[in-house]
Design a protein around this motif. Structure first.
Motif, PDB file in Angstrom:
ATOM      1  N   SER A  22       0.830  -1.214   0.000  1.00 48.56           N
ATOM      2  CA  SER A  22       0.000   0.000   0.000  1.00 48.56           C
ATOM      3  C   SER A  22       0.857   1.252   0.000  1.00 48.56           C
ATOM      4  O   SER A  22       0.531   2.252  -0.651  1.00 48.56           O
ATOM      5  CB  SER A  22      -0.924  -0.004   1.225  1.00 48.56           C
ATOM      6  N   GLN A  23       1.959   1.208   0.737  1.00 48.80           N
ATOM      7  CA  GLN A  23       2.845   2.370   0.788  1.00 48.80           C
ATOM      8  C   GLN A  23       3.437   2.668  -0.592  1.00 48.80           C
ATOM      9  O   GLN A  23       3.539   3.824  -1.012  1.00 48.80           O
ATOM     10  CB  GLN A  23       3.971   2.116   1.799  1.00 48.80           C
ATOM     11  N   GLU A  24       3.792   1.618  -1.310  1.00 51.07           N
ATOM     12  CA  GLU A  24       4.332   1.801  -2.658  1.00 51.07           C
ATOM     13  C   GLU A  24       3.275   2.392  -3.596  1.00 51.07           C
ATOM     14  O   GLU A  24       3.572   3.272  -4.422  1.00 51.07           O
ATOM     15  CB  GLU A  24       4.823   0.454  -3.200  1.00 51.07           C
TER      16      GLU A  24
ATOM     17  N   VAL B 229       0.724   4.267  -2.671  1.00 51.89           N
ATOM     18  CA  VAL B 229       0.520   5.663  -2.279  1.00 51.89           C
ATOM     19  C   VAL B 229       1.590   6.554  -2.919  1.00 51.89           C
ATOM     20  O   VAL B 229       1.302   7.627  -3.465  1.00 51.89           O
ATOM     21  CB  VAL B 229       0.548   5.798  -0.734  1.00 51.89           C
ATOM     22  N   SER B 230       2.834   6.109  -2.850  1.00 49.85           N
ATOM     23  CA  SER B 230       3.946   6.888  -3.438  1.00 49.85           C
ATOM     24  C   SER B 230       3.732   7.080  -4.943  1.00 49.85           C
ATOM     25  O   SER B 230       3.961   8.164  -5.488  1.00 49.85           O
ATOM     26  CB  SER B 230       5.273   6.161  -3.185  1.00 49.85           C
ATOM     27  N   LEU B 231       3.259   5.989  -5.592  1.00 54.50           N
ATOM     28  CA  LEU B 231       3.013   6.063  -7.036  1.00 54.50           C
ATOM     29  C   LEU B 231       1.868   7.037  -7.350  1.00 54.50           C
ATOM     30  O   LEU B 231       1.948   7.834  -8.299  1.00 54.50           O
ATOM     31  CB  LEU B 231       2.674   4.667  -7.563  1.00 54.50           C
TER      32      LEU B 231
ATOM     33  N   ILE C 231       0.872   9.599  -5.562  1.00 56.64           N
ATOM     34  CA  ILE C 231       1.320  10.979  -5.323  1.00 56.64           C
ATOM     35  C   ILE C 231       2.172  11.457  -6.488  1.00 56.64           C
ATOM     36  O   ILE C 231       2.035  12.590  -6.963  1.00 56.64           O
ATOM     37  CB  ILE C 231       2.112  11.054  -3.995  1.00 56.64           C
ATOM     38  N   GLU C 232       3.030  10.565  -6.945  1.00 60.36           N
ATOM     39  CA  GLU C 232       3.906  10.913  -8.059  1.00 60.36           C
ATOM     40  C   GLU C 232       3.085  11.224  -9.320  1.00 60.36           C
ATOM     41  O   GLU C 232       3.399  12.151 -10.074  1.00 60.36           O
ATOM     42  CB  GLU C 232       4.860   9.741  -8.331  1.00 60.36           C
ATOM     43  N   GLU C 233       2.012  10.445  -9.527  1.00 57.16           N
ATOM     44  CA  GLU C 233       1.158  10.627 -10.705  1.00 57.16           C
ATOM     45  C   GLU C 233       0.062  11.669 -10.467  1.00 57.16           C
ATOM     46  O   GLU C 233      -0.709  11.984 -11.376  1.00 57.16           O
ATOM     47  CB  GLU C 233       0.504   9.298 -11.088  1.00 57.16           C
ATOM     48  N   ARG C 234      -0.032  12.168  -9.211  1.00 56.73           N
ATOM     49  CA  ARG C 234      -1.064  13.135  -8.815  1.00 56.73           C
ATOM     50  C   ARG C 234      -2.473  12.604  -9.106  1.00 56.73           C
ATOM     51  O   ARG C 234      -3.329  13.310  -9.644  1.00 56.73           O
ATOM     52  CB  ARG C 234      -0.839  14.474  -9.516  1.00 56.73           C
TER      53      ARG C 234
ATOM     54  N   LEU D 217      -5.799   7.647  -4.697  1.00 61.01           N
ATOM     55  CA  LEU D 217      -5.512   7.820  -3.259  1.00 61.01           C
ATOM     56  C   LEU D 217      -6.755   7.529  -2.425  1.00 61.01           C
ATOM     57  O   LEU D 217      -6.675   6.935  -1.344  1.00 61.01           O
ATOM     58  CB  LEU D 217      -5.018   9.245  -2.991  1.00 61.01           C
TER      59      LEU D 217
END
Length: 345
Positions: free
Chosen positions: A54-56, A58-60, A62-65, A70
């Motif tokens: 899930s953390q990975e 979330v990071s993806l 955020i990176e893709e906005r 999310l």
């Protein structure tokens, strides 16, 4: 987790030895312990992997906005948090035998029929509690009171963490009420003692030399009529080195009563060993160990007001009827948290 994984490796190595199953009872105990350790490690490992995934994500996101993505991950995070809360509560069960089945013994105190009736009320309370949690209560032995209630009762509670929960209940329980057995309707105070023992495995946890046992057979008592056994099917066993005595008359055959009595004896011998260990530790620490028949752990007041209060944690509720109907989880929770303190993140 590292300690538990080391224990798993050691038990797996032991179970792979060719002679492992020669002692069936001991082998079964080891396999149950191994399965329990594996289950616990798997629960935490699975949750950790789920959280990392899930953390990975979330990071993806955020990176893709990607706000919509999310939002979908928020539901997963909520589920992970709920599972974590459940697993964290299990950390309160830090005792060696907490995951085991429990043997609960209830004894009426001084006070005649009122205390015997109170002992039976407590017996019903714990049976209802066990049933509400999906556990299996089995009455192993009962000594009935002459007029009402029970002088003593022994119940096995089978289920995950049965001993871990119920060890919070050991001690003296006090009831204040208008006596239903008093013609003057006077207020009476009754006492009953709850003993809680972990179920143990003969040959694995405890070695019992049958040459050190004194066996006595007697006729089972009862309410009279057809319920009374005419043959000597009841059994009393004395462990000569310690003087511990157990009896059972609840089953229909001598063989069954002996098997139950031996189970209870093994649990009492384990309890004795646990107390010896606790005594040694307390002497080193300088702690005081109170007697079992010392101050009560909990009061149940029905008259002149309604309240159940645990004197160790000061936790109290006014719904006496609900508690006596088996709703004791909040008291167990308060006690377990008070003995461990807050769980650190």
């Amino acid at each position: 987790m590292e300690d538990k994984q080391t224990q798993i490796a050691e038990l797996e190595k032991e179970s792979s030895v060719a002679s492992f199953w020669q002692d069936t009872q001991r082998a079964q105990g080891i396999m149950r312990n191994l399965a329990s350790l594996k289950d616990e490690v798997d629960e935490w490992t699975s949750l950790h992997e789920r959280a990392m995934t899930s953390q990975e994500l979330v990071s993806l996101a955020i990176e893709e906005r990607d706000d919509s993505f999310l939002d979908s991950i928020a539901g997963e995070a909520h589920e992970i948090t709920q599972i974590l809360d459940s697993l964290e509560f299990k950390l309160l069960f830090s005792g060696e035998y907490d995951r085991r089945n429990a043997i609960l013994a209830i004894h009426a105190g001084a006070g005649g029929v009122d205390s015997q009736d109170w002992a039976q009320i407590l017996m019903r309370m714990y049976i209802r509690w066990a049933e509400s949690r999906g556990m299996k209560p089995e009455v192993l032995d009962v000594s009935q009171g002459e007029e009402a209630g029970v002088k003593s009762a022994t119940i096995q509670i089978s289920g995950d963490y049965a001993y871990g929960y119920l060890r919070s209940e050991r001690g003296v329980h006090r009831l204040v009420r208008i006596s239903p057995f008093d013609a003057d309707h006077a207020r009476h105070t009754s006492f009953a003692l709850a003993e809680v023992l972990p179920e143990v495995e003969r040959g694995f946890d405890v070695e019992i030399d049958e040459n050190e046992l004194k066996m006595e057979n007697f006729k089972a008592g009862g309410a009279g009529g057809q319920s009374v056994q005419k043959n000597s099917t009841a059994v009393r066993i004395t462990h000569v080195p310690t003087g511990i005595k157990v009896s059972c008359q609840n089953e229909r055959s001598l063989h069954q009563n002996k098997a139950v009595a031996m189970k209870i004896l093994a649990a009492r011998l384990m309890e004795r060993e646990m107390k010896e260990r606790a005594k040694e530790i307390s002497e080193l620490k300088g702690d005081h160990i109170s007697a079992e028949w010392g101050n009560q752990i909990r009061s149940y007041v029905i008259h002149p007001y309604k309240m159940v209060k645990d004197h160790r944690t000061n936790y109290e509720v006014s719904s006496v009827e609900k508690v006596l109907d088996g709703d004791v989880d909040s008291f167990m929770d308060a006690y377990l948290r008070s003995t461990v303190g807050p769980i650190q993140s």
